[in-house]
Write a protein that holds these residues in place. Structure first.
Motif, PDB file in Angstrom:
ATOM      1  N   LEU A 119       0.877  -1.175   0.000  1.00 11.70           N
ATOM      2  CA  LEU A 119       0.000   0.000   0.000  1.00 11.70           C
ATOM      3  C   LEU A 119       0.911   1.221   0.000  1.00 11.70           C
ATOM      4  O   LEU A 119       1.851   1.276   0.805  1.00 11.70           O
ATOM      5  N   ASP A 120       0.648   2.155  -0.875  1.00  9.59           N
ATOM      6  CA  ASP A 120       1.495   3.361  -0.986  1.00  9.59           C
ATOM      7  C   ASP A 120       2.977   3.000  -1.100  1.00  9.59           C
ATOM      8  O   ASP A 120       3.837   3.619  -0.445  1.00  9.59           O
TER       9      ASP A 120
ATOM     10  N   ARG B 259       1.429  -6.320  16.190  1.00 10.95           N
ATOM     11  CA  ARG B 259       1.459  -4.957  16.726  1.00 10.95           C
ATOM     12  C   ARG B 259       0.531  -4.057  15.913  1.00 10.95           C
ATOM     13  O   ARG B 259       0.098  -4.433  14.823  1.00 10.95           O
ATOM     14  N   ASN B 260       0.247  -2.870  16.414  1.00 11.52           N
ATOM     15  CA  ASN B 260      -0.555  -1.907  15.646  1.00 11.52           C
ATOM     16  C   ASN B 260       0.136  -1.696  14.302  1.00 11.52           C
ATOM     17  O   ASN B 260       1.358  -1.507  14.244  1.00 11.52           O
TER      18      ASN B 260
ATOM     19  N   GLY C  59      -0.756  -5.275   9.890  1.00 11.77           N
ATOM     20  CA  GLY C  59      -1.381  -5.708   8.639  1.00 11.77           C
ATOM     21  C   GLY C  59      -2.575  -6.633   8.840  1.00 11.77           C
ATOM     22  O   GLY C  59      -3.016  -7.296   7.887  1.00 11.77           O
TER      23      GLY C  59
ATOM     24  N   THR D  35      -5.837  -5.889   9.516  1.00 13.04           N
ATOM     25  CA  THR D  35      -7.005  -5.442   8.749  1.00 13.04           C
ATOM     26  C   THR D  35      -6.741  -5.609   7.254  1.00 13.04           C
ATOM     27  O   THR D  35      -7.628  -6.025   6.494  1.00 13.04           O
ATOM     28  N   THR D  36      -5.521  -5.318   6.837  1.00 17.99           N
ATOM     29  CA  THR D  36      -5.175  -5.472   5.414  1.00 17.99           C
ATOM     30  C   THR D  36      -5.354  -6.932   4.995  1.00 17.99           C
ATOM     31  O   THR D  36      -5.899  -7.212   3.917  1.00 17.99           O
TER      32      THR D  36
ATOM     33  N   ARG E 279      -8.981  -7.651   4.634  1.00 14.72           N
ATOM     34  CA  ARG E 279      -9.522  -7.059   3.401  1.00 14.72           C
ATOM     35  C   ARG E 279      -9.129  -7.879   2.180  1.00 14.72           C
ATOM     36  O   ARG E 279      -9.907  -8.016   1.233  1.00 14.72           O
TER      37      ARG E 279
ATOM     38  N   TYR F 124      -9.538  -5.919  -1.197  1.00 17.38           N
ATOM     39  CA  TYR F 124      -8.293  -5.531  -1.865  1.00 17.38           C
ATOM     40  C   TYR F 124      -7.924  -6.633  -2.848  1.00 17.38           C
ATOM     41  O   TYR F 124      -8.122  -7.820  -2.553  1.00 17.38           O
TER      42      TYR F 124
HETATM   43  N1  LIG Z   1      -5.480   2.563   2.638  1.00 21.35           N
HETATM   44  C1  LIG Z   1      -4.208   2.563   3.004  1.00 21.35           C
HETATM   45  N2  LIG Z   1      -3.261   3.227   2.285  1.00 21.35           N
HETATM   46  C2  LIG Z   1      -1.965   3.232   2.669  1.00 21.35           C
HETATM   47  N3  LIG Z   1      -1.498   2.571   3.742  1.00 21.35           N
HETATM   48  C3  LIG Z   1      -2.376   1.908   4.498  1.00 21.35           C
HETATM   49  C4  LIG Z   1      -3.779   1.864   4.172  1.00 21.35           C
HETATM   50  N4  LIG Z   1      -4.407   1.108   5.105  1.00 21.35           N
HETATM   51  C5  LIG Z   1      -3.463   0.709   5.972  1.00 21.35           C
HETATM   52  N5  LIG Z   1      -2.250   1.190   5.615  1.00 21.35           N
HETATM   53  C6  LIG Z   1      -0.972   0.935   6.311  1.00 21.35           C
HETATM   54  O1  LIG Z   1      -0.788  -0.481   6.311  1.00 21.35           O
HETATM   55  C7  LIG Z   1      -0.226  -0.907   7.550  1.00 21.35           C
HETATM   56  C8  LIG Z   1      -1.109  -2.003   8.126  1.00 21.35           C
HETATM   57  O2  LIG Z   1      -2.348  -1.437   8.528  1.00 21.35           O
HETATM   58  P1  LIG Z   1      -3.511  -2.347   9.110  1.00 21.35           P
HETATM   59  O3  LIG Z   1      -4.683  -1.473   9.344  1.00 21.35           O
HETATM   60  O4  LIG Z   1      -3.694  -3.531   8.235  1.00 21.35           O
HETATM   61  O5  LIG Z   1      -2.850  -2.815  10.490  1.00 21.35           O
HETATM   62  P2  LIG Z   1      -3.508  -3.545  11.737  1.00 21.35           P
HETATM   63  O6  LIG Z   1      -2.609  -4.691  12.079  1.00 21.35           O
HETATM   64  O7  LIG Z   1      -4.924  -3.863  11.492  1.00 21.35           O
HETATM   65  O8  LIG Z   1      -3.355  -2.412  12.839  1.00 21.35           O
HETATM   66  P3  LIG Z   1      -4.186  -2.114  14.207  1.00 21.35           P
HETATM   67  O9  LIG Z   1      -3.835  -3.209  15.173  1.00 21.35           O
HETATM   68  O10 LIG Z   1      -3.606  -0.800  14.651  1.00 21.35           O
HETATM   69  O11 LIG Z   1      -5.640  -2.044  13.871  1.00 21.35           O
HETATM   70  C9  LIG Z   1      -0.065   0.337   8.400  1.00 21.35           C
HETATM   71  O12 LIG Z   1       1.279   0.770   8.293  1.00 21.35           O
HETATM   72  C10 LIG Z   1      -1.008   1.342   7.768  1.00 21.35           C
HETATM   73  O13 LIG Z   1      -0.517   2.643   7.945  1.00 21.35           O
END
Ligand SMILES: Nc1ncnc2c1ncn2[C@@H]1O[C@H](COP(=O)(O)OP(=O)(O)OP(=O)(O)O)[C@@H](O)[C@H]1O
Length: 299
Positions: free
Chosen positions: A11-12, A35-36, A39, A41-42, A45, A51
């Motif tokens: 992503l980006d 950790r926060n 990835g 949620t990614t 998705r 995605y």
């Molecule tokens: N739409 C997007 N565009 C660019 N980067 C993104 C996007 N969505 C998430 N990211 C980046 O992808 C990485 C993973 O994000 P994600 O939301 O999947 O993490 P997570 O494990 O669910 O986090 P949390 O525990 O904080 O909810 C992060 O660095 C976030 O900044």
């Protein structure tokens, strides 16, 4: 079975998911931790088809009907809030044609929730219960839940957990839960997948972590100076007087011998849980933080 093979997603321009493969068997509750920003949620998705993967695949063996087999609500507040429970069940029927509306409505009533009140005017816990009821009654074979218990009181959490356990034991449903509450996951899940740097850093069954994770938690009675091995390789979790609880990662026979040779009066190995596995996996993050704090102090 849901098969995830060699998934890659950037992503980006930043690689978030880097070659992830695993399978979800029927009748399992699987925890997804990291950790926060790891990835989680990614990954959800990607599995739900929101995605497109840069590489790799998500397949359900023996089913072409992909969409209705995976229940995932991304940022549920966005659209669910504008509707009542009765309306939601009918909206879900479009994506999940097998949803059992009678069962949905009876669970809403059993839990003393209103059928005809908008979710926006319900409390967080009430919304959480309605979403859990939606997930279960959708009859999707694979349910992905992002922090389903977050912010719910103990009783509501128990009610949601009870529903999830009943769903997997009564049907072929498989549930994947992303959460930061590791103690709760230890008691609820059959398996835990830990994400680090876009990869699976650990994949274990709670209670059997010790064999797979090479982590040891020792209760030690130490009078006087702390042994070098504790300072260099251990992570002190607790201290009460001379009693220390110390976590060691990469606990092999060499490290065990070094610990045994210390002047500790008493050493006992304690059961390791997911909190310990998590801390050990991200040990270098603690050390980096510590080093930065020490540098700051010197300046
Ligand atoms: N739409 C997007 N565009 C660019 N980067 C993104 C996007 N969505 C998430 N990211 C980046 O992808 C990485 C993973 O994000 P994600 O939301 O999947 O993490 P997570 O494990 O669910 O986090 P949390 O525990 O904080 O909810 C992060 O660095 C976030 O900044």
């Amino acid at each position: 079975m849901l098969k995830i093979e060699s998934l890659v997603k950037s992503l980006d321009g930043k690689k978030i998911i880097s070659n992830i493969s695993f399978s979800l068997k029927e009748g399992q509750i699987v925890g997804l931790i990291g950790r926060n920003g790891a990835g989680k949620t990614t990954l959800f998705r990607l599995i739900a088809g929101e995605y497109l993967a840069d590489h790799g695949s998500v397949r359900i063996e023996d089913s072409a009907d992909f969409r209705s087999q995976i229940f995932y609500l991304d940022a549920p507040d966005n659209f669910t809030n504008a509707h009542t429970a009765t309306q939601l069940a009918r909206i879900f029927k479009i994506s999940y044609p097998r949803i059992d509306i009678d069962w949905f409505e009876s669970l809403v009533k059993i839990n003393n929730l209103p059928l005809n009140k908008k979710l926006s005017s319900m409390s967080k816990g009430q919304r959480g219960l309605i979403l859990a009821i939606s997930a279960i009654t959708s009859k999707a074979r694979y349910v992905l839940l992002d922090e389903p218990l977050d912010g719910l009181d103990l009783i509501v959490r128990d009610q949601v957990k009870q529903m999830l356990i009943t769903a997997v034991s009564n049907s072929k449903t498989s549930i994947m839960i992303a959460s930061h509450n590791l103690q709760e996951l230890d008691l609820l899940t059959d398996r835990i997948i830990l994400l680090k740097d876009g990869k699976i850093a650990n994949d274990y069954m709670p209670g059997e972590e010790l064999e797979t994770a090479n982590v040891a938690k020792l209760q030690m009675v130490i009078e006087g100076e702390l042994p070098k091995v504790v300072i260099d390789s251990g992570h002190i979790l607790e201290k009460r007087g001379h009693l220390y609880v110390v976590l060691f990662k990469n606990y092999d026979s060499k490290l065990a011998n070094r610990v045994k040779r210390t002047k500790a009066q008493y050493i006992e190995e304690l059961a390791v849980n997911s909190d310990d596995i998590f801390r050990a996996t991200f040990d270098e993050d603690y050390r980096l933080h510590q080093a930065a704090a020490q540098k700051e102090e010197k300046q």
